[in-house]
Scaffold this motif. Structure first.
Motif, PDB file in Angstrom:
ATOM      1  N   SER A 109       6.941   9.250  -8.719  1.00 34.73           N
ATOM      2  CA  SER A 109       6.036   8.317  -8.347  1.00 34.73           C
ATOM      3  C   SER A 109       5.697   8.400  -6.711  1.00 34.73           C
ATOM      4  N   ILE A 110       6.671   8.845  -5.720  1.00 37.08           N
ATOM      5  CA  ILE A 110       6.351   8.926  -4.375  1.00 37.08           C
ATOM      6  C   ILE A 110       5.508  10.178  -4.121  1.00 37.08           C
ATOM      7  N   LEU A 111       5.603  11.110  -4.787  1.00 40.28           N
ATOM      8  CA  LEU A 111       4.869  12.345  -4.678  1.00 40.28           C
ATOM      9  C   LEU A 111       3.263  12.033  -5.489  1.00 40.28           C
ATOM     10  N   ILE A 112       3.336  11.402  -6.339  1.00 43.37           N
ATOM     11  CA  ILE A 112       1.898  10.974  -7.000  1.00 43.37           C
ATOM     12  C   ILE A 112       1.245  10.013  -5.827  1.00 43.37           C
ATOM     13  N   GLY A 113       1.953   9.077  -5.120  1.00 48.34           N
ATOM     14  CA  GLY A 113       1.580   8.183  -4.273  1.00 48.34           C
ATOM     15  C   GLY A 113       1.025   8.959  -2.918  1.00 48.34           C
ATOM     16  N   LEU A 114       2.075   9.660  -2.525  1.00 53.74           N
ATOM     17  CA  LEU A 114       1.416  10.545  -1.499  1.00 53.74           C
ATOM     18  C   LEU A 114       0.245  11.161  -1.375  1.00 53.74           C
ATOM     19  N   GLY A 115       0.270  12.092  -2.647  1.00 58.70           N
ATOM     20  CA  GLY A 115      -1.139  12.824  -2.995  1.00 58.70           C
ATOM     21  C   GLY A 115      -2.310  11.932  -3.097  1.00 58.70           C
ATOM     22  N   ILE A 116      -2.307  10.682  -3.742  1.00 60.07           N
ATOM     23  CA  ILE A 116      -3.300   9.769  -3.530  1.00 60.07           C
ATOM     24  C   ILE A 116      -3.890   9.343  -2.239  1.00 60.07           C
ATOM     25  N   LEU A 162      -3.201  -2.750  -4.807  1.00 62.80           N
ATOM     26  CA  LEU A 162      -2.864  -3.718  -5.941  1.00 62.80           C
ATOM     27  C   LEU A 162      -2.346  -3.074  -7.082  1.00 62.80           C
ATOM     28  N   ALA A 163      -2.964  -1.705  -7.341  1.00 62.20           N
ATOM     29  CA  ALA A 163      -2.568  -1.078  -8.705  1.00 62.20           C
ATOM     30  C   ALA A 163      -0.945  -0.892  -8.599  1.00 62.20           C
ATOM     31  N   PHE A 164      -0.573  -0.082  -7.419  1.00 57.33           N
ATOM     32  CA  PHE A 164       0.817  -0.035  -7.363  1.00 57.33           C
ATOM     33  C   PHE A 164       1.908  -1.387  -7.491  1.00 57.33           C
ATOM     34  N   TYR A 165       1.340  -2.273  -7.176  1.00 59.78           N
ATOM     35  CA  TYR A 165       2.167  -3.541  -6.977  1.00 59.78           C
ATOM     36  C   TYR A 165       2.112  -4.030  -8.490  1.00 59.78           C
ATOM     37  N   ALA A 166       0.802  -3.881  -9.239  1.00 59.85           N
ATOM     38  CA  ALA A 166       0.837  -4.725 -10.558  1.00 59.85           C
ATOM     39  C   ALA A 166       1.616  -3.674 -11.685  1.00 59.85           C
ATOM     40  N   GLY A 167       1.414  -2.522 -11.200  1.00 58.44           N
ATOM     41  CA  GLY A 167       2.423  -1.295 -12.043  1.00 58.44           C
ATOM     42  C   GLY A 167       3.776  -1.554 -11.938  1.00 58.44           C
ATOM     43  N   LEU A 213       7.621   0.045  -3.983  1.00 60.83           N
ATOM     44  CA  LEU A 213       7.551   0.757  -2.656  1.00 60.83           C
ATOM     45  C   LEU A 213       6.454   1.312  -2.311  1.00 60.83           C
ATOM     46  N   LEU A 214       5.671   2.054  -3.209  1.00 61.64           N
ATOM     47  CA  LEU A 214       4.277   2.723  -2.911  1.00 61.64           C
ATOM     48  C   LEU A 214       3.634   1.759  -2.698  1.00 61.64           C
ATOM     49  N   GLY A 215       3.476   0.379  -3.223  1.00 60.91           N
ATOM     50  CA  GLY A 215       2.598  -0.588  -2.685  1.00 60.91           C
ATOM     51  C   GLY A 215       2.868  -0.952  -1.271  1.00 60.91           C
ATOM     52  N   ILE A 216       4.188  -0.983  -0.756  1.00 66.94           N
ATOM     53  CA  ILE A 216       4.518  -1.425   0.745  1.00 66.94           C
ATOM     54  C   ILE A 216       3.980  -0.460   1.397  1.00 66.94           C
ATOM     55  N   ILE A 217       4.185   0.781   1.205  1.00 66.24           N
ATOM     56  CA  ILE A 217       3.488   2.128   1.948  1.00 66.24           C
ATOM     57  C   ILE A 217       2.106   2.088   1.858  1.00 66.24           C
ATOM     58  N   SER A 218       1.560   2.002   0.939  1.00 73.77           N
ATOM     59  CA  SER A 218      -0.149   1.982   0.833  1.00 73.77           C
ATOM     60  C   SER A 218      -0.619   0.604   1.833  1.00 73.77           C
ATOM     61  N   PHE A 219       0.019  -0.329   1.550  1.00 71.40           N
ATOM     62  CA  PHE A 219      -0.157  -1.495   2.471  1.00 71.40           C
ATOM     63  C   PHE A 219      -0.074  -1.248   4.028  1.00 71.40           C
ATOM     64  N   GLY A 220       0.646  -0.418   4.496  1.00 74.51           N
ATOM     65  CA  GLY A 220       0.693  -0.182   6.116  1.00 74.51           C
ATOM     66  C   GLY A 220      -0.366   1.023   6.011  1.00 74.51           C
ATOM     67  N   ALA A 221      -0.457   2.133   5.268  1.00 74.60           N
ATOM     68  CA  ALA A 221      -1.359   3.113   5.375  1.00 74.60           C
ATOM     69  C   ALA A 221      -2.650   2.444   5.369  1.00 74.60           C
ATOM     70  N   SER A 222      -3.007   1.441   4.584  1.00 75.21           N
ATOM     71  CA  SER A 222      -4.453   0.795   4.814  1.00 75.21           C
ATOM     72  C   SER A 222      -4.725  -0.148   6.027  1.00 75.21           C
ATOM     73  N   PHE A 237       3.928  -6.460  10.639  1.00 76.26           N
ATOM     74  CA  PHE A 237       3.149  -6.992   9.424  1.00 76.26           C
ATOM     75  C   PHE A 237       3.606  -6.125   8.294  1.00 76.26           C
ATOM     76  N   TRP A 238       3.932  -4.627   8.462  1.00 76.35           N
ATOM     77  CA  TRP A 238       4.222  -3.895   7.248  1.00 76.35           C
ATOM     78  C   TRP A 238       5.576  -4.154   6.805  1.00 76.35           C
ATOM     79  N   SER A 239       6.473  -4.711   7.795  1.00 74.09           N
ATOM     80  CA  SER A 239       7.960  -4.809   7.239  1.00 74.09           C
ATOM     81  C   SER A 239       7.946  -6.074   6.364  1.00 74.09           C
ATOM     82  N   LEU A 240       7.029  -7.176   6.577  1.00 73.48           N
ATOM     83  CA  LEU A 240       7.138  -8.067   6.028  1.00 73.48           C
ATOM     84  C   LEU A 240       7.233  -7.784   4.306  1.00 73.48           C
TER      85      LEU A 240
END
Length: 412
Positions: free
Chosen positions: A49-56, A81-86, A104-113, A133-136
């Motif tokens: 999941s981490i590798l897929i998320g990082l790839g996206i 939202l897709a990460f969180y929903a999944g 976890l990928l949802g949190i990472i994508s939140f910061g990246a966003s 904000f990222w750590s909340l």
């Protein structure tokens, strides 16, 4: 026991009419799945999941300039939202490992966003508020699900954010420190776990170090922090904090003694600046008094030697030559590490013995290095040094086995 494997194998027994389906279910329920099994089988989904998320995320970042601003915002929201929903979906079905990894990928994508949107609208950061904000979300999921992966991520975000603030803005983020202290500390306090307590102690020490660097405070104050950490371990009512505070505080004090011995015996003391003695020694006396009071309260008079490493001997440089002060530090380290080792043998405590062996070997290594480096041929220096350390370690390990032969540790 892996229930999925049991059902798969058991189905063959049902097909061969050895047992019935009801009997298979009874057998499976008789052997509950262990945590260790779930940990091992859950590693690959997490990595995948981490590798897929990082790839996206990397694909989005590489094509970022070609995407219109509104589409960028929509795309980032959809991915997050897709990460969180999944993640929530898999958690509800009982797949904690995969659900946690997606969150976890949802949190990472939140910061990246936040970072990518900042680049889109040309927003300039003036502090480490991004990491606040990222750590909340990590704090929220940590206390909701109590998974250690969220604890690791929270530690990375708060410490990484603090390091970013130090490098980019030469400032210390009190907000990040507060989040780390309250969330990480209270989690370990409420849900005591050994690994998390060590991470909290290491993180707290790194935060203190970065504060001293950012505020341009004399680095010897970090030595005082180590003494305070050691004393806090003595007074801690929570057992989970005692060993990390004690061990890391000791290592900080020992590390300073190690470094000061090297500096003072190698003519590096010309740029050596001491902290204000009135402020430093006043705080040191208070911490020392608290340590002595606690040891007296617990009747640990014979253990007072472990305060030896926290004596600020560097002030002797004002009245003695640096070489003499360095030799004093070497003697103190030998006495301290030898006493720690002897105490471990006396208590028949493997952990304490190993700790003492490491400290003692480090002192021997530094003493040998300083003594022989200048005049001995380098090939011979390394050869003899390695042989001596090997023999000394073998002797100490043999002594350890002899001590532990008749019953193991008597003390925790």
């Amino acid at each position: 026991m892996n229930k999925q494997w049991m059902r798969s194998e058991g189905q063959k027994w049902v097909e061969d009419k050895i047992i019935t389906n009801d009997q298979l279910e009874l057998i499976v329920e008789r052997y509950p799945e262990t945590k260790d099994s779930r940990k091992v089988t859950g590693i690959l989904p997490v990595l995948a999941s981490i590798l897929i998320g990082l790839g996206i995320l990397s694909f989005i970042a590489s094509n970022w300039g070609e995407i219109p601003p509104l589409a960028r915002l929509s795309l980032l929201m959809v991915v997050m939202l897709a990460f969180y929903a999944g993640g929530e979906r898999y958690l509800k079905t009982g797949n904690e490992t995969f659900g946690t990894s997606l969150n976890l990928l949802g949190i990472i994508s939140f910061g990246a966003s936040i970072i990518l949107l900042g680049q889109t609208f040309h927003l300039n950061a003036v502090d480490a508020r991004l990491f606040v904000f990222w750590s909340l979300p990590a704090v929220y999921f940590l206390f909701r699900d109590r998974q250690k992966l969220y604890y690791f991520l929270l530690a990375v975000l708060t410490l990484g954010g603090q390091l970013y603030s130090l490098n980019e803005f030469q400032s210390f983020s009190y907000l990040l420190f507060t989040i780390f202290l309250i969330s990480s500390g209270s989690f370990v306090f409420l849900y005591p776990r050994s690994l998390e307590s060590w991470l909290f102690t290491i993180g707290l020490s790194l935060q203190a170090m970065m504060f001293i660097i950012a505020e341009d405070i004399n680095f010897l104050w970090f030595f005082l922090f180590g003494f305070a950490l050691f004393t806090a371990g003595l007074w801690s009512l929570k057992q989970v904090f005692k060993q990390p505070f004690n061990r890391l505080g000791t290592l900080i004090g020992f590390g300073f003694a190690y470094g000061l011995y090297f500096l003072l015996t190698n003519e590096f003391s010309s740029d050596f600046e001491l902290p204000n003695p009135y402020a430093f020694l006043s705080v040191w006396i208070v911490i020392l008094a608290l340590s002595i009071i606690k040891k007296r309260k617990d009747s640990l008079y014979l253990h007072a030697w472990d305060l030896l490493i926290f004596i600020p001997l560097f002030y002797l440089e004002n009245i003695a030559v640096p070489l003499f002060v360095g030799i004093v530090y070497l003697i103190v380290m030998f006495i301290y590490s030898g006493s720690k080792l002897a105490e471990g043998y006396r208590n028949e405590n493997p952990s304490q013995i190993n700790f003492g062996i490491v400290l003692f070997l480090l002192v021997c290594l530094m003493g040998y290095f300083n003594l022989a480096w200048a005049f001995m041929p380098k090939s011979l220096f390394f050869l003899i040094g390695g042989i001596l350390l090997f023999i000394l370690n073998a002797f100490l390990q043999r002594k350890k086995k002899q001590v532990l032969k008749n019953g193991g540790p008597h003390h925790a």
